[in-house]
Write a protein that holds these residues in place. Structure first.
Motif, short mmCIF file in Angstrom:
data_model
loop_
_atom_site.label_atom_id
_atom_site.label_comp_id
_atom_site.label_asym_id
_atom_site.label_seq_id
_atom_site.Cartn_x
_atom_site.Cartn_y
_atom_site.Cartn_z
N HIS A 7 0.84 -1.21 0.00
CA HIS A 7 0.00 0.00 0.00
C HIS A 7 0.87 1.25 0.00
O HIS A 7 1.87 1.34 0.72
N ALA A 8 0.50 2.23 -0.83
CA ALA A 8 1.12 3.56 -0.84
C ALA A 8 0.02 4.60 -0.68
O ALA A 8 -1.09 4.43 -1.21
N VAL A 9 0.32 5.67 0.05
CA VAL A 9 -0.64 6.75 0.28
C VAL A 9 -0.06 8.04 -0.27
O VAL A 9 1.10 8.37 0.00
N VAL A 10 -0.86 8.78 -1.04
CA VAL A 10 -0.47 10.08 -1.56
C VAL A 10 -1.32 11.13 -0.87
O VAL A 10 -2.55 11.04 -0.86
N LEU A 11 -0.69 12.13 -0.29
CA LEU A 11 -1.38 13.23 0.37
C LEU A 11 -1.47 14.40 -0.59
O LEU A 11 -0.46 15.01 -0.94
#
Length: 443
Positions: A7-11
């Motif tokens: 999982h990767a999260v972009v803000l």
């Protein structure tokens, strides 16, 4: 390609965040984009106040975006974005000289910011790996052990309680505010050194309706500032028969949000034929004002320590003068760097990514900082040799009034298609320093 993480999260769901998410979807099983603004509308998002002002895919941005998202340029044009020849359909005034127009094969696409964002967002929505979480924002990082970020805590502005998102990688694309600096301080890390230029820039824009070919040839008019007049004007085409009219200025000059005062400022700057079109056009919006007190470059590439599992991109990394139109270009450049570095693995990613990103933006940072520094009210670039470089740059632009090849060389550098070093090549030097027999004073 096999995934290197779950999982990767972009803000941030702006251009830099959307482009980063596209790349991450090729390397992670799932990607979540966290965006504070709610559902998108035809108007610019609240979090993008500059969205009311001129936007374009300028030269290198076109090439980089097509490399990142093949066929994107054609898709934009098919959906209504307006293709414009950079040297053949731009009427460009720099330092009081109109650059010689020519068929140089340099293409751009002009459109509004919501239009450009929508095109990439629709590409992402077609990818099953990507989830867009609109209407929520990052609160703090998850950092159970020293040296690594393992996710982020998010909340909704209207409440509902915090939610933890575990992630192998968190990418901060929250723009000028940037969450990362606060997080670094809270976690005991050093903050990046900042290079800043006090540009004291303000601009005001409104949207008008008139045909895309109202000037027969030109589709973008740019009247740049002069030493004795640190203000300028843009009148540029966008989709659906609309044009963006912008007045901007440095230092003490402030463009007005009052319609009558704004139009008086336009009249002072616009060539007569341009003013005639503006005066007859149908206004579609009120006047919107945006201010840029400083430009900056945050030197994450020089930090001795930085946590694994966290990256910074877009305006959170560097913000140049938006009038040069390089913001979306660097969003794409950073995304391509991220893709290349992820192919080498996730360990040590921040150091490798920041090193490449710092090199990528260096030339444009020097060029824009130097070009701005000659104007009254600008704090100065602090670059060595700035006085000589500015003398040469102004002489080059004066020569480019009559020399189409020199004009194209200048635009390639101004648009980051080439390094500023290209303007010092022997052939360019000779054409720049050649004695001139005519001098023309223009808007």
């Amino acid at each position: 390609m096999s995934a290197i993480g779950a999982h990767a999260v972009v803000l941030g769901g702006g251009m830099s965040g959307l482009m980063a998410a596209h790349v991450l979807a090729d390397h992670f099983e799932r990607v979540t984009v966290v965006e504070r603004d709610g559902h998108e509308t035809a108007a610019p998002r609240r979090g993008v106040p500059q969205g009311w002002h001129p936007h374009a895919l300028v030269l290198k941005a076109v090439d980089l975006l097509d490399e990142l998202l093949p066929g994107m340029k054609e898709s934009y044009v098919q959906d209504g974005g307006v293709p414009v020849g950079m040297m053949s359909q731009h009427r460009l005034f720099y330092f009081g000289h109109q650059l010689r127009q020519s068929e140089a094969g340099l293409d751009t696409v002009w459109a509004s910011r919501p239009f450009l964002e929508k095109g990439i967002r629709e590409r992402l929505r077609a990818r099953s790996e990507v989830t867009l979480r609109q209407g929520c924002f990052a609160v703090r990082p998850l950092a159970p052990t020293r040296g690594r970020i393992t996710g982020v805590v998010v909340e909704k502005p209207d409440g509902g309680g915090p939610e933890s998102l575990a992630a192998d990688l968190v990418v901060d694309a929250t723009g000028r505010t940037g969450r990362t600096r606060t997080w670094l301080s809270d976690l005991g890390y050093p903050l990046p050194r900042e290079e800043r230029v006090k540009v004291n820039l303000a601009y005001a824009s409104r949207i008008l309706r008139c045909g895309p070919d109202v000037f027969a040839n030109d589709r973008a008019i740019a009247v740049g500032p002069r030493l004795d007049r640190p203000r300028g004007l843009y009148f540029t085409v966008q989709e659906e028969g609309r044009w963006t009219l912008t007045v901007y200025g440095y230092g003490d000059f402030r463009p007005s949000a009052d319609t009558d005062e704004f139009m008086a400022q336009v009249r002072e700057l616009a060539p007569d034929d341009v003013w005639a079109v503006i005066e007859a056009a149908e206004p579609l919006t009120e006047v919107r004002v945006f201010q840029v007190p400083e430009t900056y470059r945050r030197r994450y590439d020089k930090l001795p320590r930085f946590p694994e599992g966290l990256l910074v991109t877009g305006d959170a990394l560097a913000a140049l003068n938006p009038l040069y139109g390089t913001g979306m270009m660097y969003s794409a450049a950073y995304a391509l760097i991220l893709d290349r570095r992820l192919r080498e693995g996730i360990d040590g990613l921040p150091r490798r990514f920041f090193k490449d990103a710092g090199r990528a933006v260096a030339g444009s940072w020097r060029f824009s900082s130097l070009s701005d520094s000659f104007l009254p009210g600008v704090g100065g670039s602090g670059l060595p040799g700035a006085g000589l470089a500015l003398w040469y740059l102004r002489r080059l632009v004066a020569a480019a009034e009559h020399d189409a090849a020199l004009a194209a060389d200048f635009i390639r550098v101004a648009s980051a298609l080439r390094s500023p070093v290209a303007l010092a090549r022997p052939g360019v030097l000779l054409r720049t320093l050649r004695p001139r027999t005519t001098r023309t004073r223009l808007p």
